[in-house]
Scaffold this active site. Structure first.
Site, PDB file in Angstrom:
ATOM      1  N   SER A 149      23.161  51.097 -46.949  1.00 39.48           N
ATOM      2  CA  SER A 149      24.312  51.922 -47.572  1.00 39.48           C
ATOM      3  C   SER A 149      23.951  53.460 -47.736  1.00 39.48           C
ATOM      4  O   SER A 149      22.948  53.943 -48.267  1.00 39.48           O
ATOM      5  CB  SER A 149      25.274  51.404 -48.678  1.00 39.48           C
ATOM      6  OG  SER A 149      25.925  52.674 -49.056  1.00 39.48           O
ATOM      7  N   TYR A 199      28.019  57.612 -44.337  1.00 44.78           N
ATOM      8  CA  TYR A 199      29.004  58.319 -44.992  1.00 44.78           C
ATOM      9  C   TYR A 199      28.837  60.067 -44.821  1.00 44.78           C
ATOM     10  O   TYR A 199      27.658  60.196 -44.828  1.00 44.78           O
ATOM     11  CB  TYR A 199      29.343  58.095 -46.373  1.00 44.78           C
ATOM     12  CG  TYR A 199      29.946  56.797 -46.918  1.00 44.78           C
ATOM     13  CD1 TYR A 199      31.082  56.514 -45.998  1.00 44.78           C
ATOM     14  CD2 TYR A 199      29.647  56.140 -47.685  1.00 44.78           C
ATOM     15  CE1 TYR A 199      31.669  55.210 -46.283  1.00 44.78           C
ATOM     16  CE2 TYR A 199      30.352  54.993 -47.952  1.00 44.78           C
ATOM     17  CZ  TYR A 199      31.208  54.214 -47.033  1.00 44.78           C
ATOM     18  OH  TYR A 199      31.944  53.387 -47.683  1.00 44.78           O
ATOM     19  N   THR A 225      31.039  54.085 -41.018  1.00 47.46           N
ATOM     20  CA  THR A 225      32.102  53.522 -41.534  1.00 47.46           C
ATOM     21  C   THR A 225      33.376  54.503 -41.562  1.00 47.46           C
ATOM     22  O   THR A 225      33.220  55.778 -41.867  1.00 47.46           O
ATOM     23  CB  THR A 225      31.711  53.197 -42.993  1.00 47.46           C
ATOM     24  OG1 THR A 225      30.508  52.415 -42.915  1.00 47.46           O
ATOM     25  CG2 THR A 225      32.936  52.430 -43.800  1.00 47.46           C
ATOM     26  N   LYS A 267      32.415  51.036 -37.805  1.00 45.00           N
ATOM     27  CA  LYS A 267      32.485  49.894 -38.836  1.00 45.00           C
ATOM     28  C   LYS A 267      33.930  50.274 -39.505  1.00 45.00           C
ATOM     29  O   LYS A 267      34.334  51.359 -39.925  1.00 45.00           O
ATOM     30  CB  LYS A 267      31.454  49.816 -39.924  1.00 45.00           C
ATOM     31  CG  LYS A 267      31.738  48.864 -41.042  1.00 45.00           C
ATOM     32  CD  LYS A 267      30.615  48.642 -42.072  1.00 45.00           C
ATOM     33  CE  LYS A 267      30.750  47.785 -43.072  1.00 45.00           C
ATOM     34  NZ  LYS A 267      31.697  47.955 -44.250  1.00 45.00           N
ATOM     35  N   HIS A 278      36.393  46.165 -44.995  1.00 42.87           N
ATOM     36  CA  HIS A 278      35.788  46.691 -46.277  1.00 42.87           C
ATOM     37  C   HIS A 278      35.856  45.784 -47.535  1.00 42.87           C
ATOM     38  O   HIS A 278      35.703  45.931 -48.480  1.00 42.87           O
ATOM     39  CB  HIS A 278      36.385  48.106 -46.680  1.00 42.87           C
ATOM     40  CG  HIS A 278      35.182  48.982 -47.316  1.00 42.87           C
ATOM     41  ND1 HIS A 278      34.639  50.193 -46.622  1.00 42.87           N
ATOM     42  CD2 HIS A 278      34.461  49.050 -48.252  1.00 42.87           C
ATOM     43  CE1 HIS A 278      33.848  50.695 -47.250  1.00 42.87           C
ATOM     44  NE2 HIS A 278      33.707  49.989 -48.413  1.00 42.87           N
TER      45      HIS A 278
HETATM   46  C1  FMN Z   1      30.289  46.327 -54.084  1.00 47.26           C
HETATM   47  C2  FMN Z   1      30.604  46.706 -52.584  1.00 47.26           C
HETATM   48  C3  FMN Z   1      29.877  48.001 -52.252  1.00 47.26           C
HETATM   49  C4  FMN Z   1      30.154  48.109 -50.789  1.00 47.26           C
HETATM   50  N1  FMN Z   1      29.840  49.244 -50.446  1.00 47.26           N
HETATM   51  C5  FMN Z   1      29.724  49.947 -49.105  1.00 47.26           C
HETATM   52  C6  FMN Z   1      29.369  51.032 -48.555  1.00 47.26           C
HETATM   53  O1  FMN Z   1      28.539  51.595 -49.256  1.00 47.26           O
HETATM   54  N2  FMN Z   1      29.490  51.260 -47.202  1.00 47.26           N
HETATM   55  C7  FMN Z   1      29.997  50.432 -46.416  1.00 47.26           C
HETATM   56  O2  FMN Z   1      30.341  50.712 -44.971  1.00 47.26           O
HETATM   57  N3  FMN Z   1      30.750  49.285 -46.757  1.00 47.26           N
HETATM   58  C8  FMN Z   1      30.525  48.886 -48.110  1.00 47.26           C
HETATM   59  N4  FMN Z   1      30.990  47.817 -48.366  1.00 47.26           N
HETATM   60  C9  FMN Z   1      31.532  46.961 -47.557  1.00 47.26           C
HETATM   61  C10 FMN Z   1      30.951  45.906 -47.064  1.00 47.26           C
HETATM   62  O3  FMN Z   1      29.944  46.711 -46.164  1.00 47.26           O
HETATM   63  C11 FMN Z   1      31.515  44.668 -46.282  1.00 47.26           C
HETATM   64  O4  FMN Z   1      32.348  45.456 -45.424  1.00 47.26           O
HETATM   65  C12 FMN Z   1      32.262  43.961 -46.949  1.00 47.26           C
HETATM   66  O5  FMN Z   1      31.607  43.570 -48.361  1.00 47.26           O
HETATM   67  C13 FMN Z   1      32.408  42.258 -46.490  1.00 47.26           C
HETATM   68  O6  FMN Z   1      33.127  41.527 -47.150  1.00 47.26           O
HETATM   69  P1  FMN Z   1      32.520  40.352 -48.229  1.00 47.26           P
HETATM   70  O7  FMN Z   1      31.983  41.167 -49.247  1.00 47.26           O
HETATM   71  O8  FMN Z   1      33.602  39.481 -48.476  1.00 47.26           O
HETATM   72  O9  FMN Z   1      31.434  39.814 -47.525  1.00 47.26           O
HETATM   73  C14 FMN Z   1      30.830  47.624 -49.984  1.00 47.26           C
HETATM   74  C15 FMN Z   1      31.389  46.017 -50.456  1.00 47.26           C
HETATM   75  C16 FMN Z   1      31.142  45.533 -51.754  1.00 47.26           C
HETATM   76  C17 FMN Z   1      31.658  44.366 -52.032  1.00 47.26           C
END
Ligand code: FMN
Length: 430
Positions: free
Chosen positions: A152, A175, A201, A301, A325
């Site tokens: 990330s 980002y 993203t 994404k 997300h």
């Molecule tokens: C705590 C947390 C932080 C996240 N941070 C980012 C991020 O920095 N960039 C991003 O593209 N997605 C981020 N996501 C989304 C994840 O990449 C992913 O799309 C999502 O967690 C998938 O769902 P799941 O948690 O049910 O597997 C984040 C998700 C969570 C739970």
């Protein structure tokens, strides 16, 4: 209960017998504490048998504000629940009575990169506040599992640290920290580090409405200042192992990718980088320059409709991640399983399609691949492992998921991923 640091037992034994590796000079109290914390994580990891176990242990180890950040979603959290429910609702149609394959082949490629299984690791921000090794732990565990780790932009670890730990470069999730000029510098860092793909993203034009964060008045980035310290104190003191980790890590909570970005001849601080990002989030129109500068595949994404998947591909995306997300941005959105079908209809013949959101079991990954996804990605699942037991916890979660993919394929009667197809699953509604 956390006790005062004692010398690492291994070091003491080695010293007593005079054999084994000798410690040169005194071992610092911080090193001793770190060693005890590592031993504890090894022990806790052995108690993880399912992702649900990791979730339970994570909830116990980290303070409420950290847990809420990891677990929470936007608005009513309906999308978070829908993701899980729609994955669970898909059932299998096995082919029984065939010669049982011994050791099905789980391997595949993603954007030409060989991986040992059709499950990749999604980017998660602020992992260093869940465990000091954060993305370093995630990347090392993913490398050990021979799969892709996506770093990330909101990481507490640099690309160099992650590459060193994993012995390979991660995919980098972009980002626009520092706006367009900052993004150009991040793309350059990813290119120089040899990242095989860049994941842009597109669903984060502004942070989602995460109501849990509002209630406690605490949300990342956590900072070491009097207000945060006062608000965190009661939560942190109730979670001494987590607090000890933070102390051993010397409260390193910086978002390192937001640092050192130069805009208008001046270096931005983290707050400024974030403000520039939210003023200039990525759009499809940026894919042209990103592709040109990066020189490798660019992945979109956050795609949740067939129309946007079409647009992503028309703008040069080499692959798309069907994602809402993890239910943390716009709410409510369609769950990702039905969205996957729509996106596959739109662009499945042209580019690789990955999906994340609600995947908690290896069998879930097999369902997505049967529907046509090249791979499924896990977000919270690996972060639960991390928050429960650091790197051993992530390794354990990835191994459990892999074993379940293997078992599910055997029970389905298939010996390779190529044999999976949509006739092997049933979705409610057809
Ligand atoms: C705590 C947390 C932080 C996240 N941070 C980012 C991020 O920095 N960039 C991003 O593209 N997605 C981020 N996501 C989304 C994840 O990449 C992913 O799309 C999502 O967690 C998938 O769902 P799941 O948690 O049910 O597997 C984040 C998700 C969570 C739970």
């Amino acid at each position: 209960m956390l006790r005062a640091a004692r010398p690492d037992r291994t070091a003491r034994r080695a010293g007593a017998s005079g054999s084994g590796p000798r410690t040169v000079g005194p071992v610092s109290a911080t090193d001793q504490l770190a060693a005890r914390l590592r031993q504890r994580k090894d022990r806790v990891a052995t108690r993880i048998h399912t992702v649900a176990d990791a979730r339970r242990l994570a909830r116990r180890r980290v303070p409420k504000p950290v847990w809420d950040y990891l677990e929470g979603g936007a608005g009513t959290e309906r999308t978070v629940r829908a993701n899980i429910a729609e994955v669970e609702a898909v059932t299998f149609r096995p082919r029984i009575g065939r010669s049982g394959p011994f050791g099905p082949d789980l391997s595949t490629t993603v954007l030409g990169q060989a991986v040992s299984m059709p499950m990749l690791v999604s980017p998660i921000g602020f992992t260093r506040m869940m465990d000091p090794r954060g993305d370093v732990a995630g990347a090392a565990a993913a490398a050990a599992a021979d799969t892709v780790f996506t770093l990330s932009s909101m990481s507490g670890h640099t690309l160099a640290e992650v590459c060193d730990a994993a012995g390979r470069a991660p995919w980098f999730q972009l980002y626009f920290l520092g706006g367009r000029p900052g993004a150009e510098q991040l793309v350059e860092r990813a290119r120089r580090a040899g990242c095989p793909a860049l994941v842009v993203t597109l669903d984060t034009q502004t942070p989602g409405n995460r109501e849990r964060d509002l209630r406690l008045g605490l949300s990342p980035p956590l900072q070491v200042n009097p207000t945060t310290a006062r608000r965190m104190a009661p939560h942190a003191l109730a979670h001494p192992w987590w607090l000890a980790d933070l102390v051993a890590d010397r409260f390193s909570l910086d978002l390192v990718h937001s640092l050192g970005l130069r805009v208008d001849g001046r270096e931005l601080n983290a707050g400024e980088s974030l403000m520039h990002w939210l003023g200039n989030p990525a759009t499809f129109e940026d894919f042209g320059w990103i592709r040109e500068q990066f020189g490798g595949p660019v992945v979109a994404k956050g795609v949740i409709t067939g129309d946007d998947a079409r647009r992503a591909v028309d703008h040069g995306a080499a692959a798309v991640v069907v994602s809402n997300h993890g239910g943390r941005q716009l709410d409510p959105l369609p769950a990702t399983m039905p969205a996957l079908v729509e996106v596959l209809d739109a662009v499945g013949d042209e580019v690789e399609v990955y999906v994340d959101g609600g995947f908690r079991r290896g069998a879930d990954v097999v369902k997505a691949v049967a529907l046509g996804a090249r791979a499924a990605m896990v977000g919270r699942a690996w972060a639960y492992g991390l928050a429960a037991a650091g790197e051993p916890g992530v390794g354990r979660v990835l191994r459990i998921l892999r074993d379940d993919i293997d078992r599910t394929m055997r029970l389905l009667g298939v010996s390779s991923l190529a044999e999976l197809d949509p006739t092997m699953v049933t979705r409610p509604g057809g």
